[in-house]
Design a protein around this motif. Structure first.
Motif, PDB file in Angstrom:
ATOM      1  N   ASN A  86      51.916  73.855 -31.715  1.00  0.00           N
ATOM      2  CA  ASN A  86      51.278  73.834 -33.036  1.00  0.00           C
ATOM      3  C   ASN A  86      50.235  74.938 -32.805  1.00  0.00           C
ATOM      4  N   LYS A  87      49.385  75.439 -34.074  1.00  0.00           N
ATOM      5  CA  LYS A  87      48.501  76.229 -34.028  1.00  0.00           C
ATOM      6  C   LYS A  87      47.437  76.063 -35.050  1.00  0.00           C
ATOM      7  N   VAL A  88      46.314  76.162 -34.789  1.00  0.00           N
ATOM      8  CA  VAL A  88      45.236  75.947 -35.526  1.00  0.00           C
ATOM      9  C   VAL A  88      44.672  77.078 -36.514  1.00  0.00           C
ATOM     10  N   PHE A  89      44.433  77.042 -37.796  1.00  0.00           N
ATOM     11  CA  PHE A  89      44.001  78.025 -38.589  1.00  0.00           C
ATOM     12  C   PHE A  89      42.631  77.534 -39.502  1.00  0.00           C
ATOM     13  N   GLY A  90      41.642  78.297 -39.608  1.00  0.00           N
ATOM     14  CA  GLY A  90      40.601  78.048 -40.520  1.00  0.00           C
ATOM     15  C   GLY A  90      41.058  78.365 -41.698  1.00  0.00           C
ATOM     16  N   ILE A  91      40.861  77.372 -42.649  1.00  0.00           N
ATOM     17  CA  ILE A  91      41.413  77.919 -44.194  1.00  0.00           C
ATOM     18  C   ILE A  91      40.341  77.071 -44.744  1.00  0.00           C
ATOM     19  N   GLU A  92      39.337  78.078 -45.832  1.00  0.00           N
ATOM     20  CA  GLU A  92      38.401  77.473 -46.645  1.00  0.00           C
ATOM     21  C   GLU A  92      37.224  76.496 -45.950  1.00  0.00           C
ATOM     22  N   GLY A  93      37.159  76.801 -44.687  1.00  0.00           N
ATOM     23  CA  GLY A  93      36.289  75.885 -43.884  1.00  0.00           C
ATOM     24  C   GLY A  93      36.688  74.652 -43.286  1.00  0.00           C
ATOM     25  N   ARG A  94      38.167  74.603 -43.281  1.00  0.00           N
ATOM     26  CA  ARG A  94      38.774  73.562 -42.601  1.00  0.00           C
ATOM     27  C   ARG A  94      39.547  74.089 -41.692  1.00  0.00           C
ATOM     28  N   ASP A  95      39.713  73.372 -40.519  1.00  0.00           N
ATOM     29  CA  ASP A  95      40.530  73.562 -39.338  1.00  0.00           C
ATOM     30  C   ASP A  95      41.750  72.688 -39.987  1.00  0.00           C
ATOM     31  N   ILE A  96      43.000  73.461 -40.163  1.00  0.00           N
ATOM     32  CA  ILE A  96      44.221  72.906 -40.365  1.00  0.00           C
ATOM     33  C   ILE A  96      45.135  73.018 -39.094  1.00  0.00           C
ATOM     34  N   VAL A  97      45.854  72.238 -38.699  1.00  0.00           N
ATOM     35  CA  VAL A  97      46.799  72.550 -37.562  1.00  0.00           C
ATOM     36  C   VAL A  97      48.336  72.322 -38.063  1.00  0.00           C
ATOM     37  N   VAL A  98      48.994  73.371 -37.692  1.00  0.00           N
ATOM     38  CA  VAL A  98      50.144  73.594 -38.443  1.00  0.00           C
ATOM     39  C   VAL A  98      51.199  73.147 -37.174  1.00  0.00           C
ATOM     40  N   PHE A  99      52.184  72.249 -37.044  1.00  0.00           N
ATOM     41  CA  PHE A  99      53.133  71.757 -36.422  1.00  0.00           C
ATOM     42  C   PHE A  99      54.469  72.335 -36.784  1.00  0.00           C
ATOM     43  N   HIS A 100      55.117  72.625 -35.562  1.00  0.00           N
ATOM     44  CA  HIS A 100      56.596  73.262 -35.568  1.00  0.00           C
ATOM     45  C   HIS A 100      57.559  72.123 -35.079  1.00  0.00           C
ATOM     46  N   VAL A 101      58.252  71.317 -35.633  1.00  0.00           N
ATOM     47  CA  VAL A 101      58.948  70.309 -35.065  1.00  0.00           C
ATOM     48  C   VAL A 101      60.245  70.253 -35.953  1.00  0.00           C
ATOM     49  N   ASN A 102      61.289  70.053 -34.942  1.00  0.00           N
ATOM     50  CA  ASN A 102      62.672  70.197 -35.235  1.00  0.00           C
ATOM     51  C   ASN A 102      63.127  70.930 -36.564  1.00  0.00           C
ATOM     52  N   GLY A 103      62.576  72.147 -36.357  1.00  0.00           N
ATOM     53  CA  GLY A 103      62.860  73.405 -37.367  1.00  0.00           C
ATOM     54  C   GLY A 103      62.066  73.014 -38.681  1.00  0.00           C
ATOM     55  N   GLU A 104      61.094  72.179 -38.660  1.00  0.00           N
ATOM     56  CA  GLU A 104      60.275  72.185 -39.753  1.00  0.00           C
ATOM     57  C   GLU A 104      58.791  72.326 -39.503  1.00  0.00           C
ATOM     58  N   PHE A 105      58.073  72.609 -40.325  1.00  0.00           N
ATOM     59  CA  PHE A 105      56.495  72.762 -40.265  1.00  0.00           C
ATOM     60  C   PHE A 105      55.714  71.752 -41.160  1.00  0.00           C
ATOM     61  N   PHE A 106      54.749  71.277 -40.407  1.00  0.00           N
ATOM     62  CA  PHE A 106      53.968  70.267 -41.238  1.00  0.00           C
ATOM     63  C   PHE A 106      52.377  70.817 -40.809  1.00  0.00           C
ATOM     64  N   ALA A 107      51.367  70.573 -42.031  1.00  0.00           N
ATOM     65  CA  ALA A 107      50.235  70.913 -42.039  1.00  0.00           C
ATOM     66  C   ALA A 107      49.405  69.735 -42.208  1.00  0.00           C
ATOM     67  N   LEU A 108      48.288  69.451 -41.301  1.00  0.00           N
ATOM     68  CA  LEU A 108      47.325  68.541 -41.449  1.00  0.00           C
ATOM     69  C   LEU A 108      46.038  68.836 -41.094  1.00  0.00           C
ATOM     70  N   LEU A 109      45.065  68.165 -41.509  1.00  0.00           N
ATOM     71  CA  LEU A 109      43.697  68.366 -41.099  1.00  0.00           C
ATOM     72  C   LEU A 109      43.592  68.138 -39.579  1.00  0.00           C
TER      73      LEU A 109
END
Length: 137
Positions: free
Chosen positions: A17-40
């Protein structure tokens, strides 16, 4: 909803996973089983960083003593207190009516598609012949 280009797919390794600062929020993007998921990147319980969460399988039991694992890696277990969430939609596994993590839509697009924006400059073919640049109009 505004789209944000955050990374190349190769920048988030499979199972990582990797964390990104987007519009004042930390969003974590996970790479699982060939798919990507983004969560606060914050557990709703006490604010633990979900980038540190364990990615586990969903465990169900149709009857005592019988266990079934599926959706391997798609459930998050909070690193502080073990609360579990479905990474597809942020829904809590233990109390789905009261708790959830904010999830965000994710798309994967080719670089060629991203270059096609709403505002495209008019271009013309260019050829180089000997030492002269020739523009075709």
């Amino acid at each position: 909803m505004t789209r944000h280009i955050v990374a190349r797919t190769s920048e988030i390794p499979a199972g990582g996973n990797k964390v990104f600062g987007i519009e004042g929020r930390d969003i974590v993007v996970f790479h699982v089983n060939g798919e990507f998921f983004a969560l606060l990147n914050r557990c709703p319980h006490e604010g633990a960083p979900l980038e540190k969460a364990a990615c586990v399988a969903r465990l169900t039991s149709p009857e005592p003593g019988i266990y079934q694992r599926d959706r391997v890696g798609e459930m998050l277990r909070c690193p502080w207190h073990g609360w579990e969430f479905d990474m597809r939609n942020g829904q809590s596994w233990f109390d789905p009516k009261r708790f959830r993590i904010r999830s965000y839509p994710v798309a994967v697009e080719s670089g060629a598609e991203l270059q096609k924006g709403p505002y495209v400059a008019e271009t013309f073919p260019v050829h180089i012949e000997d030492n002269y640049v020739i523009v075709e109009i």
